[in-house]
Design a protein around this motif. Structure first.
Motif, PDB file in Angstrom:
ATOM      1  N   ASP A  72       0.844  -1.192   0.000  1.00 19.43           N
ATOM      2  CA  ASP A  72       0.000   0.000   0.000  1.00 19.43           C
ATOM      3  C   ASP A  72       0.883   1.248   0.000  1.00 19.43           C
ATOM      4  N   VAL A  73       0.799   2.027  -1.069  1.00 16.96           N
ATOM      5  CA  VAL A  73       1.630   3.245  -1.139  1.00 16.96           C
ATOM      6  C   VAL A  73       0.758   4.502  -1.229  1.00 16.96           C
ATOM      7  N   THR A  74      -0.467   4.382  -0.791  1.00 19.33           N
ATOM      8  CA  THR A  74      -1.408   5.512  -0.934  1.00 19.33           C
ATOM      9  C   THR A  74      -1.236   6.554   0.181  1.00 19.33           C
ATOM     10  N   ASN A  75      -0.538   6.197   1.245  1.00 18.71           N
ATOM     11  CA  ASN A  75      -0.414   7.151   2.363  1.00 18.71           C
ATOM     12  C   ASN A  75       0.824   8.045   2.212  1.00 18.71           C
ATOM     13  N   ASP A  76       0.839   9.126   2.968  1.00 17.11           N
ATOM     14  CA  ASP A  76       1.909  10.129   2.872  1.00 17.11           C
ATOM     15  C   ASP A  76       3.273   9.557   3.247  1.00 17.11           C
ATOM     16  N   ARG A  77       3.251   8.684   4.250  1.00 16.76           N
ATOM     17  CA  ARG A  77       4.519   8.109   4.725  1.00 16.76           C
ATOM     18  C   ARG A  77       5.181   7.297   3.611  1.00 16.76           C
ATOM     19  N   ALA A  78       4.367   6.466   2.948  1.00 16.82           N
ATOM     20  CA  ALA A  78       4.891   5.637   1.856  1.00 16.82           C
ATOM     21  C   ALA A  78       5.394   6.520   0.718  1.00 16.82           C
ATOM     22  N   GLN A  79       4.666   7.577   0.400  1.00 13.81           N
ATOM     23  CA  GLN A  79       5.078   8.481  -0.684  1.00 13.81           C
ATOM     24  C   GLN A  79       6.421   9.144  -0.358  1.00 13.81           C
ATOM     25  N   ALA A  80       6.582   9.521   0.910  1.00 13.20           N
ATOM     26  CA  ALA A  80       7.848  10.142   1.330  1.00 13.20           C
ATOM     27  C   ALA A  80       9.001   9.136   1.202  1.00 13.20           C
ATOM     28  N   MET A  81       8.710   7.891   1.579  1.00 10.08           N
ATOM     29  CA  MET A  81       9.745   6.848   1.470  1.00 10.08           C
ATOM     30  C   MET A  81      10.132   6.612   0.007  1.00 10.08           C
ATOM     31  N   LEU A  82       9.127   6.596  -0.853  1.00  7.16           N
ATOM     32  CA  LEU A  82       9.388   6.362  -2.282  1.00  7.16           C
ATOM     33  C   LEU A  82      10.204   7.509  -2.874  1.00  7.16           C
ATOM     34  N   ASN A  83       9.855   8.707  -2.471  1.00  7.11           N
ATOM     35  CA  ASN A  83      10.570   9.881  -2.958  1.00  7.11           C
ATOM     36  C   ASN A  83      12.039   9.828  -2.540  1.00  7.11           C
ATOM     37  N   LYS A  84      12.242   9.438  -1.285  1.00  5.63           N
ATOM     38  CA  LYS A  84      13.605   9.330  -0.744  1.00  5.63           C
ATOM     39  C   LYS A  84      14.392   8.257  -1.514  1.00  5.63           C
ATOM     40  N   GLU A  85      13.738   7.122  -1.720  1.00  4.90           N
ATOM     41  CA  GLU A  85      14.396   6.008  -2.416  1.00  4.90           C
ATOM     42  C   GLU A  85      14.793   6.425  -3.838  1.00  4.90           C
ATOM     43  N   HIS A  86      13.888   7.142  -4.478  1.00  5.03           N
ATOM     44  CA  HIS A  86      14.092   7.587  -5.854  1.00  5.03           C
ATOM     45  C   HIS A  86      15.358   8.430  -5.980  1.00  5.03           C
ATOM     46  N   ASN A  87      15.623   9.242  -4.963  1.00  5.64           N
ATOM     47  CA  ASN A  87      16.738  10.199  -5.045  1.00  5.64           C
ATOM     48  C   ASN A  87      18.004   9.748  -4.328  1.00  5.64           C
ATOM     49  N   LYS A  88      17.943   8.548  -3.756  1.00  3.95           N
ATOM     50  CA  LYS A  88      19.051   8.099  -2.903  1.00  3.95           C
ATOM     51  C   LYS A  88      20.411   8.171  -3.584  1.00  3.95           C
ATOM     52  N   LEU A  89      20.464   7.643  -4.802  1.00  9.08           N
ATOM     53  CA  LEU A  89      21.765   7.519  -5.459  1.00  9.08           C
ATOM     54  C   LEU A  89      22.310   8.863  -5.940  1.00  9.08           C
ATOM     55  N   LEU A  90      21.454   9.890  -5.868  1.00  8.27           N
ATOM     56  CA  LEU A  90      21.905  11.223  -6.297  1.00  8.27           C
ATOM     57  C   LEU A  90      22.678  11.926  -5.190  1.00  8.27           C
ATOM     58  N   ARG A  91      22.826  11.227  -4.049  1.00  8.57           N
ATOM     59  CA  ARG A  91      23.550  11.840  -2.938  1.00  8.57           C
ATOM     60  C   ARG A  91      25.043  11.960  -3.204  1.00  8.57           C
ATOM     61  N   SER A  92      25.527  11.234  -4.212  1.00 10.93           N
ATOM     62  CA  SER A  92      26.944  11.378  -4.568  1.00 10.93           C
ATOM     63  C   SER A  92      27.076  11.311  -6.088  1.00 10.93           C
ATOM     64  N   PRO A  93      28.139  11.890  -6.627  1.00  6.60           N
ATOM     65  CA  PRO A  93      28.272  11.920  -8.092  1.00  6.60           C
ATOM     66  C   PRO A  93      28.589  10.564  -8.708  1.00  6.60           C
ATOM     67  N   VAL A  94      29.137   9.660  -7.916  1.00  5.33           N
ATOM     68  CA  VAL A  94      29.473   8.319  -8.412  1.00  5.33           C
ATOM     69  C   VAL A  94      29.074   7.290  -7.362  1.00  5.33           C
ATOM     70  N   VAL A  95      28.515   6.190  -7.820  1.00  4.12           N
ATOM     71  CA  VAL A  95      28.235   5.058  -6.933  1.00  4.12           C
ATOM     72  C   VAL A  95      28.807   3.805  -7.600  1.00  4.12           C
ATOM     73  N   ILE A  96      29.630   3.089  -6.858  1.00  6.15           N
ATOM     74  CA  ILE A  96      30.104   1.787  -7.370  1.00  6.15           C
ATOM     75  C   ILE A  96      29.307   0.699  -6.668  1.00  6.15           C
ATOM     76  N   VAL A  97      28.660  -0.132  -7.474  1.00 13.82           N
ATOM     77  CA  VAL A  97      27.991  -1.293  -6.909  1.00 13.82           C
ATOM     78  C   VAL A  97      29.002  -2.440  -6.932  1.00 13.82           C
ATOM     79  N   ALA A  98      29.239  -3.022  -5.760  1.00 21.50           N
ATOM     80  CA  ALA A  98      30.157  -4.163  -5.664  1.00 21.50           C
ATOM     81  C   ALA A  98      29.329  -5.402  -5.349  1.00 21.50           C
ATOM     82  N   ALA A  99      29.429  -6.395  -6.225  1.00 28.98           N
ATOM     83  CA  ALA A  99      28.616  -7.603  -6.055  1.00 28.98           C
ATOM     84  C   ALA A  99      29.504  -8.838  -6.026  1.00 28.98           C
ATOM     85  N   ALA A 100      28.980  -9.860  -5.355  1.00 35.34           N
ATOM     86  CA  ALA A 100      29.692 -11.147  -5.267  1.00 35.34           C
ATOM     87  C   ALA A 100      28.968 -12.170  -6.133  1.00 35.34           C
TER      88      ALA A 100
END
Ligand SMILES: Cc1cc2nc3c(=O)[nH]c(=O)nc-3n(C[C@H](O)[C@H](O)[C@H](O)COP(=O)(O)O)c2cc1C
Length: 192
Positions: A72-100
């Motif tokens: 359920d993403v209809t509430n304000d809290r969920a929308q805020a979380m989605l917005n945050k998630e959407h912009n997370k990787l923009l917190r730095s100019p480069v992100v290296i994903v390291a996988a095993a």
């Protein structure tokens, strides 16, 4: 700086300026990563370097995956979380994903591949410290989400070990005094 000094100076720095590290600096981090110890010499790491719009693209996938996990993403809290998630990787100019990589050989253990990649990530962080870069190891639920792995081109049983955020420091590093090793160590038969 000695390795010991670099180890002791390194701290996570979560706020970066928009200035992108150079390609040479990122390559130096990646090269350092490949010198990590790894059992059976399987070199189980995969790296993806995200810059520019790829960060927003993955951010959109991360937000979509989060929406699916939330239901359920209809509430304000969920929308805020989605917005945050959407912009997370923009917190730095480069992100290296390291996988095993999941093991392909019968005698190789998945956990040891993950451990080797963790060592590779630490090599990156220490090299970043030496180069004067800000670095932050992050994970979170996105690291374990199948949609994210698919977007990254990983197999379902590969493991994202770190999103390494990289840039130039925008804040002072926080001081942290680790618990003294004496409290974490048992000595056996050390005669002195
Ligand atoms: C496996 C792993 C996952 C981590 N994930 C996160 C994360 O999702 N978010 C975050 O803020 N820090 C994350 N960190 C960084 C730790 O918070 C940080 O290393 C710790 O606070 C110690 O601080 P220092 O790195 O400055 O010594 C992670 C570290 C490790 C080793």
């Amino acid at each position: 700086m000695t390795v010991f000094e670099t180890i002791k100076n390194r701290r996570s720095i979560g706020k970066m300026t928009a200035q992108k590290p150079t390609r040479k600096q990122i390559e130096q981090l990646l090269e350092a990563a490949t010198h990590a110890p790894n059992h059976h010499k399987v070199e189980p790491w995969k790296f993806l370097v995200l810059a520019g719009k790829s960060r927003a693209e993955l951010g959109a996938v991360m937000a979509k995956a989060l929406a699916e996990r939330l239901g359920d993403v209809t509430n304000d809290r969920a929308q805020a979380m989605l917005n945050k998630e959407h912009n997370k990787l923009l917190r730095s100019p480069v992100v290296i994903v390291a996988a095993a990589e999941a093991p392909h050989q019968p005698n190789v253990l998945a956990i040891e591949n993950i451990e080797a990649v963790a060592a590779a990530v630490q090599n990156m962080l220490l090299t970043a410290e030496e180069l004067g870069l800000a670095a932050m190891w992050r994970t979170g639920d996105a690291a374990f989400d199948p949609h994210i792995k698919q977007w990254l081109g990983l197999a379902p049983d590969d493991q994202v070990v770190a999103f390494v955020y990289l840039g130039f420091p925008a804040i002072q590093r926080l001081e942290r005094r680790p618990t003294p090793f004496e409290e974490k160590t048992t000595w056996l038969d050390w005669e002195e």
